[in-house]
Each structure stands twice: as C-alpha cells, then as structure tokens.
Design a protein around this motif. Structure first.
Motif, PDB file in Angstrom:
ATOM      1  N   PHE A 223      -1.263  -1.817 -10.011  1.00 14.84           N
ATOM      2  CA  PHE A 223      -0.766  -1.725  -8.638  1.00 14.84           C
ATOM      3  C   PHE A 223      -1.244  -0.427  -7.976  1.00 14.84           C
ATOM      4  CE2 PHE A 223       1.132  -5.524  -9.213  1.00 14.84           C
ATOM      5  CZ  PHE A 223       2.373  -5.594  -9.825  1.00 14.84           C
ATOM      6  N   VAL A 224      -1.229   0.642  -8.739  1.00 10.36           N
ATOM      7  CA  VAL A 224      -1.685   1.917  -8.183  1.00 10.36           C
ATOM      8  C   VAL A 224      -3.185   1.853  -7.904  1.00 10.36           C
ATOM      9  CG1 VAL A 224      -1.953   4.385  -8.647  1.00 10.36           C
ATOM     10  CG2 VAL A 224       0.158   3.214  -9.304  1.00 10.36           C
TER      11      VAL A 224
ATOM     12  N   TYR B 242       2.282  -2.517   1.729  1.00  9.55           N
ATOM     13  CA  TYR B 242       1.754  -2.722   0.375  1.00  9.55           C
ATOM     14  C   TYR B 242       2.883  -3.001  -0.612  1.00  9.55           C
ATOM     15  CZ  TYR B 242      -0.730  -2.134  -3.979  1.00  9.55           C
ATOM     16  OH  TYR B 242      -1.244  -2.346  -5.240  1.00  9.55           O
ATOM     17  N   ASP B 243       3.975  -2.262  -0.456  1.00  5.60           N
ATOM     18  CA  ASP B 243       5.121  -2.521  -1.337  1.00  5.60           C
ATOM     19  C   ASP B 243       5.590  -3.967  -1.209  1.00  5.60           C
ATOM     20  OD1 ASP B 243       6.775   0.755  -1.061  1.00  5.60           O
ATOM     21  OD2 ASP B 243       4.928   0.083  -2.043  1.00  5.60           O
TER      22      ASP B 243
ATOM     23  N   VAL C 182       3.239  -6.220  -3.107  1.00  7.01           N
ATOM     24  CA  VAL C 182       3.453  -6.146  -4.554  1.00  7.01           C
ATOM     25  C   VAL C 182       4.720  -6.893  -4.945  1.00  7.01           C
ATOM     26  CG1 VAL C 182       4.037  -4.577  -6.444  1.00  7.01           C
ATOM     27  CG2 VAL C 182       2.142  -4.034  -4.908  1.00  7.01           C
TER      28      VAL C 182
ATOM     29  N   GLY D 281       2.213   2.022   3.541  1.00  9.96           N
ATOM     30  CA  GLY D 281       2.737   1.872   2.183  1.00  9.96           C
ATOM     31  C   GLY D 281       3.818   0.820   2.084  1.00  9.96           C
ATOM     32  N   ASP D 282       4.634   0.720   3.118  1.00  5.58           N
ATOM     33  CA  ASP D 282       5.704  -0.284   3.073  1.00  5.58           C
ATOM     34  C   ASP D 282       5.122  -1.694   3.020  1.00  5.58           C
ATOM     35  OD1 ASP D 282       7.936   1.553   5.301  1.00  5.58           O
ATOM     36  OD2 ASP D 282       7.621   1.664   3.125  1.00  5.58           O
TER      37      ASP D 282
ATOM     38  N   TRP E  75      -3.879  -0.242  -4.852  1.00  2.00           N
ATOM     39  CA  TRP E  75      -3.538   0.511  -3.632  1.00  2.00           C
ATOM     40  C   TRP E  75      -4.685   1.428  -3.229  1.00  2.00           C
ATOM     41  CZ3 TRP E  75      -1.083   1.257   0.657  1.00  2.00           C
ATOM     42  CH2 TRP E  75      -0.808   2.532   1.154  1.00  2.00           C
TER      43      TRP E  75
END
Lengths: 186, 213
Positions: free
Chosen positions: A56-57, A23-24, A27, A20-21, A60
C-alpha cells in the motif's frame, strides 16, 4: 456490488493529485481482497499483513506511474502479490485453509443449524478443503485466486505474476489434479 | 461450469479468511522480524499454558467463574478444530443418568432424544426433524471440564433460569474445551447453576428452551 467506476476513477484521480484521504478510501475498498490474495500467495497471515502494508505504501508512492483510466484493483493486487511472493514460505509451512464456524456459514439446504453442522459435518466440504491442501502451492494459489476469491483472469495473472494464458492453462491443470485428489475422473 | 468449480466458489464463501488487519496505507512501518513460526498446535498449547498460569492475574480483567465453568475474555481466539467431533459419551437411559447426577430438567427439555454419560458428565441430545437442535450438559461444580474463551467484546448476560442464576453467552464466537476434544466454536450457550450442578445448554434458542414452560 463493486464501487461505480466513476467513483473509483475520481478517487484515483484525487489520490494522484496527492489527496491522502482519497487514497485511504481506495485502500479500504480493496484491502480485504488484497490481504487475502497476499495470504494465499505468501501462506502466512503475518507475512500477508507485512506484504499488504508495504504494498500500500509503495502503491501510494507509485501512483504517478499508474495509467489513468486503467482498473485500479489489478494494479494494486499486482504490487501486493509481488510483495507477498517475496515473503513466500517454503512448501509445507503455509497456513491451512480453514472453514468458518458452522454458525457463521450461510444457511444452506440440509444444514439447518450450526450445531447440526458441527455434529453432522458436510463430508464433501471437508474433502474438497483437504484436497486443496494437498495441491502444490502454485495449484492452490491459482485455484484460490480464481475460484475462492473470485478474481478474474487478468487479476489472477497480476496477482501471481504470470501471463493471462498461463492462468488459463495452470487453472485447467490444477482442476485436473484437484479432481484426481478427490478420486474423480478428469 | 463444472461441478468442482461451482463447489470451489461455494467453498470460498465459507473459508475463514484471516481477519484483515488495520492498515496505514501511506505510512511505512518496519516489517515484523521474520522468524520460524511454531506450528498452530504449539501456539495453541502455549497459549493455553499461558492462560492457565496467568489465570489469577487475569481475574481482574477477564476471568469469570460460573458454577463449574470458567470463562476467559480474550482479544483473539485460538485456532479451532475445523471439523469437531462431539464425543458425547456412552448412551445411557435417562433414569440411569438421573441416578448418577440428580439433575432437574426444564419443562421443554424434559424429554431428550438421547442421553449419554462421559466421565461423570451427562449429555442430553435434543433433535428436531432427526437433526441435532440442542445439547444440554450437566456436571458438578469443580469438575473443571468446561473452559470457555470469549471475545472481550462479547456481552455476557446474567439471567434467571426457572429461578436459578444463569449466564447467557450470546456470541457464536465462543471456544469450548469440552467433551475431551480440541477447541471448537460454539453456538450461543446458556449456563445455569442449581443444587451444586452446572447446566450448559448449547442451542440457537437456548434461552427459550430453558426458560419456556
């Protein structure tokens, strides 16, 4: 300067593995251009925010279907713009393009100070902005993506949901109409 | 590349794009309710009305009265006039302006290039190379002509201007309601109060201009 491809590819690979990091970070690298594209397409900052957030969601969740090795930004912009199109406002209700405060603009020849810019406005800049606003949504969007945001043809095609060839022809026709609005010969 | 394309690319760098919100890239959240939004002008009118009504309540958190000026701290500035016209008033001679308001000019501002009067307010224009460099506005306390909205993060500095109490607003993100026009963004501004008159100097080098000997 854009992020090196290897760095982004690495982030994409990590994000595809569920990081997740990573991906953050992806973004964050693209959220400005994504949000502005959404704004151009939807005509509303509030709708653009919703569209980008939702996109964005969705991106993901869809990373597993992302084609490895492909550029990430056009893929993300396509999802964002699709959400934005779903929220597109009817003609005449879009938010207008506005120039930054004179004091924030880049210094340019003949505009030595913000105060000067406020008192002695650059008429041409205003004319160009006004002419853009008089264009249709489609014309403004394609010129906005290509020349205000600096998106490539492929990215513009993804953002507007049209083929690359259509981007070229639509851009050409929009420029003709813009010049006509400016009172210039095509 | 054609001229208009080049101009568009230059324009792109000068567009006030809406500020990018803080996103939660992996967390779904409920979209805001869709509704017909009022026009920007209506939003501004309502915002100003709310500010006016709530001035007392805001006093503890963000309203500063300085001379004849009111400064309100806000999280978000209202829409501004993208092409402001500074209506400085009717040209008058400096001696005539001094009879209307007995103001005192700092040494470096003693020789304005033009003087105007607008509704008991004196505006003095200073040029450099024929272009506007600074505007000094003088008005009486209580005239209520000047409201400023600044970001909550703007650091206001209390200063002395030739011995008089002053307040320096260094941030360019300042909206004025001045000269009877719509709100606009302002350059750094220096305010000071002397002999019941409020002085407002808008210039990039306002501190140096007002304080220099």
């Amino acid at each position: 300067m854009s992020r090196p491809l290897t760095s982004e590819a690495d982030l994409v690979a990590r994000a595809r593995r569920g990081d997740g990091d990573a991906y953050d970070q992806l973004v964050r690298a693209h959220q400005d251009i994504a949000f502005r594209t959404a704004w151009l397409v939807s005509g509303s900052a509030a709708d653009a925010e919703d569209a980008a957030q939702e996109a964005f969601v969705k991106a993901w969740r869809a990373l597993g279907r992302f084609r490895e090795g492909a550029p990430f930004r056009p893929w993300l912009l396509a999802i964002v713009a699709n959400e934005a199109r779903n929220r597109r406002r009817s003609a005449g209700r879009r938010e207008a393009l506005v120039l930054r405060a004179a004091a924030e603009r880049r210094p340019s020849a003949g505009a030595a100070s913000p105060l000067e810019a406020a008192v002695l406005r650059t008429e041409r800049r205003d004319e160009l902005l006004a002419a853009l606003e008089r264009l249709s949504d489609d014309d403004r969007a394609v010129l906005g993506c290509r020349h205000l945001l600096g998106l490539g043809e492929e990215e513009t095609a993804a953002a507007l949901g049209i083929r690359r060839g259509t981007v070229k022809s639509r851009t050409s026709r929009a420029l003709v109409r813009l010049r006509a609005e400016l009172g210039e010969a095509p | 590349m054609s001229d208009v394309i080049h101009e568009l690319e230059l324009l792109g760098a000068e567009i006030e794009w809406p500020a990018t919100p803080a996103f939660a890239p992996r967390a779904a959240r409920a979209p805001r309710a869709r509704s017909r939004r009022p026009s920007r002008r209506l939003i501004l009118v309502v915002a100003l009305a709310v500010l006016a009504l709530a001035a007392g309540a805001l006093a503890a958190t963000g309203v500063i009265h300085f001379g004849g000026a009111t400064i309100t701290r806000v999280d978000t500035l209202p829409p501004v006039d993208k092409a402001p016209r500074l209506a400085l008033g009717t040209p008058v001679r400096l001696a005539e302006a001094e009879r209307i308001l007995p103001f005192t000019l700092p040494p470096r501002l003693a020789h304005p290039d033009a003087v105007y009067m607008r509704e008991d307010t004196i505006n003095l224009l200073y040029l450099r190379d024929g272009k506007p460099r600074a505007v000094l506005t003088v008005f009486r306390e209580g005239s209520g002509i000047l409201d400023k909205l600044v970001y909550t993060t703007t650091k206001l500095r209390r200063v002395r201007v030739n011995g008089a109490p002053g307040l320096y607003v260094p941030d360019v993100h300042v909206v004025d309601f001045l000269y009877g026009g719509g709100p606009r963004l302002s350059q750094p501004t220096l305010l000071w109060v002397k002999d019941n008159l409020t002085y407002r100097l808008e210039a990039r080098d306002a501190l140096a201009l007002a304080s220099g000997g």
